[in-house]
Design a protein around this motif. Sequence first.
Motif, PDB file in Angstrom:
ATOM      1  N   THR A  17     -28.801  29.716 -23.088  1.00 60.62           N
ATOM      2  CA  THR A  17     -28.115  28.431 -22.990  1.00 60.62           C
ATOM      3  C   THR A  17     -26.626  28.640 -22.776  1.00 60.62           C
ATOM      4  O   THR A  17     -26.012  27.991 -21.923  1.00 60.62           O
ATOM      5  CB  THR A  17     -28.354  27.590 -24.264  1.00 60.62           C
ATOM      6  N   GLU A  18     -26.029  29.541 -23.520  1.00 56.74           N
ATOM      7  CA  GLU A  18     -24.599  29.825 -23.373  1.00 56.74           C
ATOM      8  C   GLU A  18     -24.273  30.374 -21.995  1.00 56.74           C
ATOM      9  O   GLU A  18     -23.281  29.979 -21.378  1.00 56.74           O
ATOM     10  CB  GLU A  18     -24.148  30.795 -24.457  1.00 56.74           C
ATOM     11  N   LEU A  19     -25.101  31.276 -21.495  1.00 51.74           N
ATOM     12  CA  LEU A  19     -24.870  31.856 -20.164  1.00 51.74           C
ATOM     13  C   LEU A  19     -25.000  30.802 -19.067  1.00 51.74           C
ATOM     14  O   LEU A  19     -24.183  30.743 -18.146  1.00 51.74           O
ATOM     15  CB  LEU A  19     -25.855  32.997 -19.903  1.00 51.74           C
ATOM     16  N   VAL A  20     -26.024  29.973 -19.155  1.00 48.26           N
ATOM     17  CA  VAL A  20     -26.246  28.931 -18.154  1.00 48.26           C
ATOM     18  C   VAL A  20     -25.105  27.924 -18.178  1.00 48.26           C
ATOM     19  O   VAL A  20     -24.586  27.524 -17.131  1.00 48.26           O
ATOM     20  CB  VAL A  20     -27.615  28.247 -18.363  1.00 48.26           C
ATOM     21  N   ASP A  21     -24.695  27.511 -19.373  1.00 45.71           N
ATOM     22  CA  ASP A  21     -23.601  26.548 -19.494  1.00 45.71           C
ATOM     23  C   ASP A  21     -22.318  27.103 -18.863  1.00 45.71           C
ATOM     24  O   ASP A  21     -21.648  26.414 -18.090  1.00 45.71           O
ATOM     25  CB  ASP A  21     -23.367  26.208 -20.965  1.00 45.71           C
ATOM     26  N   LYS A  22     -22.009  28.329 -19.157  1.00 43.48           N
ATOM     27  CA  LYS A  22     -20.799  28.955 -18.602  1.00 43.48           C
ATOM     28  C   LYS A  22     -20.876  29.051 -17.074  1.00 43.48           C
ATOM     29  O   LYS A  22     -19.900  28.748 -16.378  1.00 43.48           O
ATOM     30  CB  LYS A  22     -20.613  30.347 -19.210  1.00 43.48           C
ATOM     31  N   LEU A  24     -22.724  27.174 -14.997  1.00 43.83           N
ATOM     32  CA  LEU A  24     -22.651  25.836 -14.406  1.00 43.83           C
ATOM     33  C   LEU A  24     -21.210  25.337 -14.352  1.00 43.83           C
ATOM     34  O   LEU A  24     -20.753  24.818 -13.333  1.00 43.83           O
ATOM     35  CB  LEU A  24     -23.499  24.853 -15.217  1.00 43.83           C
ATOM     36  N   ARG A  25     -20.500  25.489 -15.452  1.00 42.24           N
ATOM     37  CA  ARG A  25     -19.105  25.028 -15.508  1.00 42.24           C
ATOM     38  C   ARG A  25     -18.227  25.784 -14.509  1.00 42.24           C
ATOM     39  O   ARG A  25     -17.346  25.204 -13.883  1.00 42.24           O
ATOM     40  CB  ARG A  25     -18.569  25.141 -16.930  1.00 42.24           C
ATOM     41  N   SER A  26     -18.487  27.061 -14.352  1.00 40.46           N
ATOM     42  CA  SER A  26     -17.729  27.859 -13.382  1.00 40.46           C
ATOM     43  C   SER A  26     -17.972  27.363 -11.955  1.00 40.46           C
ATOM     44  O   SER A  26     -17.033  27.204 -11.171  1.00 40.46           O
ATOM     45  CB  SER A  26     -18.136  29.326 -13.511  1.00 40.46           C
ATOM     46  N   GLU A  35     -14.146  13.844  -5.266  1.00 39.08           N
ATOM     47  CA  GLU A  35     -15.057  13.149  -6.168  1.00 39.08           C
ATOM     48  C   GLU A  35     -16.348  13.943  -6.352  1.00 39.08           C
ATOM     49  O   GLU A  35     -17.032  14.282  -5.398  1.00 39.08           O
ATOM     50  CB  GLU A  35     -15.380  11.765  -5.604  1.00 39.08           C
ATOM     51  N   LEU A  36     -16.678  14.244  -7.604  1.00 38.23           N
ATOM     52  CA  LEU A  36     -17.872  15.011  -7.944  1.00 38.23           C
ATOM     53  C   LEU A  36     -18.964  14.069  -8.432  1.00 38.23           C
ATOM     54  O   LEU A  36     -18.729  13.248  -9.323  1.00 38.23           O
ATOM     55  CB  LEU A  36     -17.541  16.029  -9.041  1.00 38.23           C
ATOM     56  N   VAL A  37     -20.154  14.180  -7.845  1.00 40.82           N
ATOM     57  CA  VAL A  37     -21.310  13.396  -8.276  1.00 40.82           C
ATOM     58  C   VAL A  37     -22.462  14.356  -8.511  1.00 40.82           C
ATOM     59  O   VAL A  37     -22.840  15.116  -7.620  1.00 40.82           O
ATOM     60  CB  VAL A  37     -21.718  12.335  -7.224  1.00 40.82           C
ATOM     61  N   GLY A  38     -22.995  14.349  -9.723  1.00 47.80           N
ATOM     62  CA  GLY A  38     -24.134  15.191 -10.061  1.00 47.80           C
ATOM     63  C   GLY A  38     -25.384  14.349 -10.203  1.00 47.80           C
ATOM     64  O   GLY A  38     -25.320  13.184 -10.582  1.00 47.80           O
ATOM     65  N   SER A  39     -26.542  14.943  -9.917  1.00 51.95           N
ATOM     66  CA  SER A  39     -27.829  14.263 -10.091  1.00 51.95           C
ATOM     67  C   SER A  39     -28.731  15.132 -10.940  1.00 51.95           C
ATOM     68  O   SER A  39     -28.821  16.344 -10.729  1.00 51.95           O
ATOM     69  CB  SER A  39     -28.515  14.013  -8.746  1.00 51.95           C
ATOM     70  N   SER A  40     -29.393  14.491 -11.906  1.00 53.66           N
ATOM     71  CA  SER A  40     -30.247  15.225 -12.826  1.00 53.66           C
ATOM     72  C   SER A  40     -31.273  14.282 -13.440  1.00 53.66           C
ATOM     73  O   SER A  40     -31.064  13.075 -13.508  1.00 53.66           O
ATOM     74  CB  SER A  40     -29.391  15.843 -13.931  1.00 53.66           C
ATOM     75  N   PHE A  50     -26.111  20.722 -17.339  1.00 57.03           N
ATOM     76  CA  PHE A  50     -25.475  20.338 -16.082  1.00 57.03           C
ATOM     77  C   PHE A  50     -24.841  18.947 -16.206  1.00 57.03           C
ATOM     78  O   PHE A  50     -23.693  18.741 -15.806  1.00 57.03           O
ATOM     79  CB  PHE A  50     -26.506  20.357 -14.952  1.00 57.03           C
ATOM     80  N   ALA A  51     -25.586  18.003 -16.760  1.00 57.17           N
ATOM     81  CA  ALA A  51     -25.074  16.642 -16.901  1.00 57.17           C
ATOM     82  C   ALA A  51     -23.798  16.620 -17.735  1.00 57.17           C
ATOM     83  O   ALA A  51     -22.810  15.976 -17.370  1.00 57.17           O
ATOM     84  CB  ALA A  51     -26.144  15.750 -17.536  1.00 57.17           C
ATOM     85  N   ARG A  52     -23.791  17.308 -18.847  1.00 58.61           N
ATOM     86  CA  ARG A  52     -22.606  17.357 -19.710  1.00 58.61           C
ATOM     87  C   ARG A  52     -21.440  18.005 -18.964  1.00 58.61           C
ATOM     88  O   ARG A  52     -20.307  17.540 -19.029  1.00 58.61           O
ATOM     89  CB  ARG A  52     -22.927  18.131 -20.990  1.00 58.61           C
ATOM     90  N   ALA A  53     -21.690  19.069 -18.221  1.00 61.75           N
ATOM     91  CA  ALA A  53     -20.627  19.765 -17.484  1.00 61.75           C
ATOM     92  C   ALA A  53     -20.038  18.862 -16.402  1.00 61.75           C
ATOM     93  O   ALA A  53     -18.824  18.855 -16.189  1.00 61.75           O
ATOM     94  CB  ALA A  53     -21.163  21.062 -16.882  1.00 61.75           C
ATOM     95  N   VAL A  54     -20.884  18.095 -15.712  1.00 68.46           N
ATOM     96  CA  VAL A  54     -20.398  17.162 -14.683  1.00 68.46           C
ATOM     97  C   VAL A  54     -19.484  16.116 -15.317  1.00 68.46           C
ATOM     98  O   VAL A  54     -18.386  15.842 -14.824  1.00 68.46           O
ATOM     99  CB  VAL A  54     -21.575  16.481 -13.943  1.00 68.46           C
ATOM    100  N   LEU A  55     -19.925  15.523 -16.408  1.00 69.13           N
ATOM    101  CA  LEU A  55     -19.116  14.497 -17.063  1.00 69.13           C
ATOM    102  C   LEU A  55     -17.833  15.087 -17.633  1.00 69.13           C
ATOM    103  O   LEU A  55     -16.772  14.462 -17.563  1.00 69.13           O
ATOM    104  CB  LEU A  55     -19.934  13.793 -18.147  1.00 69.13           C
ATOM    105  N   ASP A  56     -17.901  16.294 -18.185  1.00 69.26           N
ATOM    106  CA  ASP A  56     -16.694  16.951 -18.697  1.00 69.26           C
ATOM    107  C   ASP A  56     -15.695  17.255 -17.582  1.00 69.26           C
ATOM    108  O   ASP A  56     -14.493  17.324 -17.824  1.00 69.26           O
ATOM    109  CB  ASP A  56     -17.052  18.237 -19.456  1.00 69.26           C
ATOM    110  N   ALA A  57     -16.206  17.440 -16.364  1.00 69.82           N
ATOM    111  CA  ALA A  57     -15.342  17.693 -15.195  1.00 69.82           C
ATOM    112  C   ALA A  57     -14.859  16.381 -14.580  1.00 69.82           C
ATOM    113  O   ALA A  57     -14.325  16.379 -13.480  1.00 69.82           O
ATOM    114  CB  ALA A  57     -16.105  18.518 -14.157  1.00 69.82           C
ATOM    115  N   ARG A  58     -15.053  15.275 -15.294  1.00 75.63           N
ATOM    116  CA  ARG A  58     -14.630  13.940 -14.865  1.00 75.63           C
ATOM    117  C   ARG A  58     -15.391  13.462 -13.635  1.00 75.63           C
ATOM    118  O   ARG A  58     -14.901  12.666 -12.840  1.00 75.63           O
ATOM    119  CB  ARG A  58     -13.130  13.868 -14.654  1.00 75.63           C
ATOM    120  N   GLY A  59     -16.606  13.964 -13.480  1.00 74.76           N
ATOM    121  CA  GLY A  59     -17.456  13.523 -12.385  1.00 74.76           C
ATOM    122  C   GLY A  59     -18.342  12.367 -12.808  1.00 74.76           C
ATOM    123  O   GLY A  59     -18.315  11.920 -13.952  1.00 74.76           O
TER     124      GLY A  59
END
Length: 84
Positions: A17-22, A24-26, A35-40, A50-59
Amino acid sequence: MTRIAITGHRGLPSATTELVDKALRSELAERTDDELVGSSCLADGADALFARAVLDARGSLVVVVPRSSIGTVCLLNITRYTTS
């Protein structure tokens, strides 16, 4: 506009989980020049990370919710705004 969709594994071990999160954020950090738009589907595991990372990136996030009872798909648009 940058649109990225993901589907991934569920039930990830903590270390994975930690590796995937890192990772994805990278990847998302390299694609936030407009403008960033993610779909999940928001399944637990990689989809939720992925969803959390998109929202944290202000997407913005488009959530795909299957509705098997009537054979259609419901789309939810989510945008997270922060002041800090």
